[in-house]
Design an enzyme around this catalytic site. Structure first.
Site, PDB file in Angstrom:
ATOM      1  N   GLU A 418       1.230 -10.532   8.717  1.00 39.73           N
ATOM      2  CA  GLU A 418       2.258 -11.225   7.925  1.00 39.73           C
ATOM      3  C   GLU A 418       3.290 -11.888   8.826  1.00 39.73           C
ATOM      4  OE1 GLU A 418       3.737  -8.703   4.793  1.00 39.73           O
ATOM      5  OE2 GLU A 418       1.744  -8.464   3.935  1.00 39.73           O
ATOM      6  N   GLU A 494      -5.019  -6.457   3.554  1.00 34.41           N
ATOM      7  CA  GLU A 494      -4.058  -5.480   3.028  1.00 34.41           C
ATOM      8  C   GLU A 494      -4.024  -5.651   1.519  1.00 34.41           C
ATOM      9  OE1 GLU A 494      -0.423  -5.105   5.359  1.00 34.41           O
ATOM     10  OE2 GLU A 494       0.637  -4.562   3.529  1.00 34.41           O
TER      11      GLU A 494
HETATM   12  C1  GAL Z   1       3.314  -5.533   3.457  1.00 37.30           C
HETATM   13  C2  GAL Z   1       3.418  -5.244   4.940  1.00 37.30           C
HETATM   14  C3  GAL Z   1       3.309  -3.747   5.197  1.00 37.30           C
HETATM   15  C4  GAL Z   1       4.227  -2.995   4.288  1.00 37.30           C
HETATM   16  C5  GAL Z   1       3.928  -3.346   2.849  1.00 37.30           C
HETATM   17  C6  GAL Z   1       4.786  -2.590   1.860  1.00 37.30           C
HETATM   18  O1  GAL Z   1       3.695  -6.822   3.145  1.00 37.30           O
HETATM   19  O2  GAL Z   1       2.390  -5.878   5.651  1.00 37.30           O
HETATM   20  O3  GAL Z   1       3.634  -3.482   6.531  1.00 37.30           O
HETATM   21  O4  GAL Z   1       5.539  -3.346   4.600  1.00 37.30           O
HETATM   22  O5  GAL Z   1       4.134  -4.729   2.674  1.00 37.30           O
HETATM   23  O6  GAL Z   1       4.537  -3.020   0.573  1.00 37.30           O
END
Ligand code: GAL
Length: 799
Positions: A418, A494
């Site tokens: 990200e 993710e």
């Molecule tokens: C994502 C990020 C993770 C964590 C997650 C929490 O956007 O890549 O590291 O922060 O959100 O929802």
């Protein structure tokens, strides 16, 4: 298997440690008689106190930070005087300075990378040497999650001849892999630090699991004085045993450097023979077999142990994940410990090895913190990798690739998560640069980057500058994106887990769950692109995410956020919550209900999980939702032997079956059927009052190596031995004999009890004690007591 010539000396034991001082800890004039005696791995932040005003804030789990020194005395024998001596730290968090005999050997900011120093000229031979390490974590928060502080991974000395194999100087690849034959290529970096040229034989053997040589090659080479060169050789393997998820077969490559008839250096590297293919239309193939990546994101802490995880802590995590049917981990968002990668090789766990969470632009301040957090939370800047990116990213990325590239488990190199620059013009050059840098050291695995700002990233073409486009939380766009970019290989780098923002065994939100929903369309309108805070929707969001991924062959798989709860980022809450809620497993390693959703989808051995518990005395007559996750065809539910009907999994698009039942106390019995035959039965009973403590260890015997661990699950049960799911009893621990208590936990993110204390309250009737062995073999007696309960004693052996 061990090296025969090169000496690798573990330096984990017998350090002294002092916190909170910025003194000249490197000087032998500083007396360390009153410093603490410790062994590595070590993390001082986990000792607390965790406080609301600690500058690490919610991101860092409100943990303390600061400056500390570590020292160790080393006797270096006289006969090492004509050798080369290196020191290797698998990770020191962070801003470390390494000193030897008062002189600074080096300093380094990044806390998640391996440090490697040549200390040959700093040593006194035949004498005592003082090794000192300063660690500075005072600028906080320094990661978007709990980092820990200190020398939290292993340390070793490496002693070689002046003619030796370079650091990570054995690089093994498998240019050809077939069912019946394979070629293994070995590139050896040879370093000659002597002042004369050398005629050398490089002999490479391939050993199978039985340690038998199954292939051998050698090469005569000449190497000039004070130079290094790379030499390649190939070994043909007939009928190779392929490395896979179910059969993680490992070979070893043994390289020997022979000069004037003597082996002067040797290197031993584990490797696997396997092929990987990612295809934009067809998805992922391991050894030619279509394989869906069923992955989890994993931060590095081990709950109550903080960042300092002995090897067994990592192994246990992988075992718990394997049980769930998980076949992959993403090392979010930093290079992992080498131990974890060794274990992934051994357990058949695929890995996305990730290097950075930031490039030049730091993630600060995050809107996320403000949207969901409590009023009093302030926006905190984060002093993470952007602070040092320009000066260090080449070295850190190179280190990760060179260090990790022999692991068969690694199938993806992630160059970042990200990244803010994904939606800016600078992102183009940065992404290309990092992708090219990976390729300079390894072309056998694809690069990937986790993209959340998809629109911006598409504007600049970022997803196509890496081999695989990692989509973060974009499951609902897969079909559209695939149609628009048919050449693009898409992977869910993710994705939302099915865990609600409720801790294990707490069901306040769940009780509102709608049991009438049958299709994802019914709920899709509730599922936006931001993380939903509605608990029942988060359960379903996780189901939805997996369903989409599973239905689309061209999506190689997903990595849910997250496997385990981690310390830090207690979003959407703040103090006193200090650990995350995203995990399908809590910080103790206890599965939450959501764990079983994945198990029902990812495993084939019949399983059935029924929840919530059945102790709703204050809700008599009210409708309580009852859900089952199962891989059976149907489930029939009985309450006090009265059938509440049979539900077929095929009757709903959702990945659970459910009932709403007016509460009366008693016994819920769920009967799972496959092809109309009963295969499983699960019982959830109303428990009586807390009566006794029961202790259960993960293993009855542990190694007497002062590192190994026993994880002891503590249960509060009623008179009949039924777990009391509402019990909140304070348990006091005592460990006698050849062991020590090194951590306690209950998975409650809001608990203010100390991880390093000797007592813990139960949550949902459970808590955990972690016990470590000493060097002595013998008995290890764990006693647990609590006011008003019958206590329990457990005897383990240290062997
Ligand atoms: C994502 C990020 C993770 C964590 C997650 C929490 O956007 O890549 O590291 O922060 O959100 O929802």
């Amino acid at each position: 298997m061990e090296n025969q010539v090169r000496k690798i000396i573990n330096l984990d034991n017998d350090w002294t440690f002092k916190k909170g001082m910025d003194l000249a800890g490197f000087s032998d004039r500083i007396d360390d008689a009153d410093w603490c005696s410790i062994h590595l791995p070590h993390d001082w932040s986990i000792f607390g106190p965790f406080k609301e005003d600690n500058p690490s804030g919610p991101r860092g789990g409100y943990a303390p930070a600061g400056i500390a020194w570590y020292r160790k005395h080393l006797h270096v024998p006289q006969d090492y005087a004509n050798k080369k001596i290196y020191i290797e730290f698998d990770g020191v968090y962070m801003n470390s300075e390494v000193h030897m005999n008062g002189e600074r050997v080096g300093k380094y900011p990044y806390g998640y990378t391996t440090l490697y120093y040549d200390i040959t000229s700093y040593l006194k031979y035949g004498e005592d040497n003082l090794l000192s390490v300063k660690v500075d974590t005072s600028t906080q928060p320094s990661s978007r999650w709990y980092s820990g502080s200190g020398i939290y991974r292993h340390v070793r000395l490496i002693v070689t001849d002046k003619l030796h194999i370079g650091q990570w100087g054995t690089y093994v690849t498998t240019p050809e892999v077939h069912e019946k034959e394979a070629w293994v290529k070995i590139d050896t970096t040879l370093v000659n630090e002597a002042n004369e040229h050398k005629n050398v034989t490089i002999q490479v053997s391939l050993l199978n699991e039985a340690q038998l040589v199954v292939g051998k090659v050698s090469k005569e080479v000449v190497i000039e004085p004070n130079s290094e060169d790379v030499f390649s050789q190939e070994i043909y393997v007939q009928q190779p045993e392929l490395w896979s998820i179910d059969n993680p077969y490992l070979y070893h490559v043994k390289t020997e450097i022979i000069s004037e008839g003597c082996v002067v250096d040797d290197d031993l590297v584990a490797m696997g023979i396997r092929s990987i293919v990612f295809d934009a239309d067809k998805g992922f193939f391991l050894n030619g077999t279509y394989t869906k990546i069923k992955g989890v994101c994993l931060h590095h802490d081990g709950g109550a142990l903080g960042a300092a995880c002995p090897d067994r802590a990592k192994e246990r995590q992988l075992q718990i994940l394997k049980e769930m049917g998980c076949n992959a981990i993403r090392t979010s968002h930093n290079p992992p410990s080498p131990v974890l990668l060794d274990l992934c090789d051994q357990y058949g766990m695929l890995v996305m090895d990730e290097v950075f969470d930031e490039y030049q632009i730091g993630k600060r301040p995050r809107v996320f913190d403000e949207v969901h957090a409590l009023d009093k939370q302030i926006r905190r800047p984060i002093f993470a990798y952007a602070e040092v990116f320009d000066a260090y990213h080449e070295k850190d990325l190179t280190t990760m690739i060179k260090r990790d590239r022999n692991h068969p488990s690694i199938i993806l190199w992630s160059i970042g998560n990200e990244i803010t620059e994904h939606m800016r013009p600078e992102g183009v050059e940065l992404t290309k640069g990092l992708h090219d840098l990976v390729k300079a050291y390894d072309t056998t695995r694809p690069t990937i980057t986790g993209i959340v700002h998809l629109e911006g990233a598409n504007t600049y073409g970022i997803p196509d500058m890496v081999d695989i486009a990692g989509y973060n939380y974009k499951e609902t766009l897969y079909e559209k994106e695939h149609a628009k970019y048919p050449e693009r290989i898409i992977l869910g780098s993710e994705t939302s887990s099915a865990a609600p923002f409720e801790m294990r065994a707490v069901y306040d939100d769940f009780l509102q769950a709608d049991t009438q929903l049958k299709t994802f369309d019914d709920v899709t309108k509730e599922l936006g692109d931001i993380v939903s805070i509605h608990s029942d929707h988060r359960y379903i969001r996780g189901e939805h995410s997996w369903k989409i991924t599973n239905d689309l062959d061209y999506i190689s798989g997903l990595f849910i956020w997250t496997g385990f709860d981690y310390i830090g980022e207690p979003s959407p809450y703040a103090w006193p919550s200090k650990t995350s809620y995203f995990g399908v497993i809590d910080t103790c390693g206890f599965p939450k209900d959501a764990y079983y959703m994945y198990q029902s989808q990812w495993t084939t051995k019949p399983m059935l999980h029924v929840f919530p518990h059945w102790n709703w005395e204050d809700k008599a007559g009210q409708h309580i939702p009852v859900w089952c996750y199962t891989n059976c065809d149907s489930v029939e539910l009985f309450l006090n032997d009265r059938s509440l009907g049979e539900k077929h999994c095929s009757d709903t698009e959702l990945l659970h079956v459910s009932w709403a039942i007016p509460y009366v106390k008693g016994t819920l019995r769920a009967v799972g059927k496959k092809e109309n035959k009963i295969v499983l039965e699960k019982i959830v009973k109303t428990a009586g009052d807390p009566y006794a403590i029961v202790l259960e260890a993960d293993r009855k015997a542990i190694q007497a190596d002062s590192q190994d661990l026993a994880y002891i699950t503590v249960k509060v049960v009623d008179k009949e031995g039924t777990l009391v799911p509402t019990a909140k009893n304070l348990i006091h621990f005592r460990v006698e004999g050849e062991g020590r208590l090194i951590g306690v936990d209950n998975g409650d993110p809001t608990s203010l009890e100390a991880y390093k204390g000797a007592e813990r309250s139960t949550l949902g009737g459970l808590c955990l004690a972690i016990v470590q062995s000493t060097y002595n073999k013998g008995k290890l007696v764990v006693t647990a007591e609590s006011e008003g309960l019958v206590g329990c004693q457990l005897v383990l052996t240290s062997i």
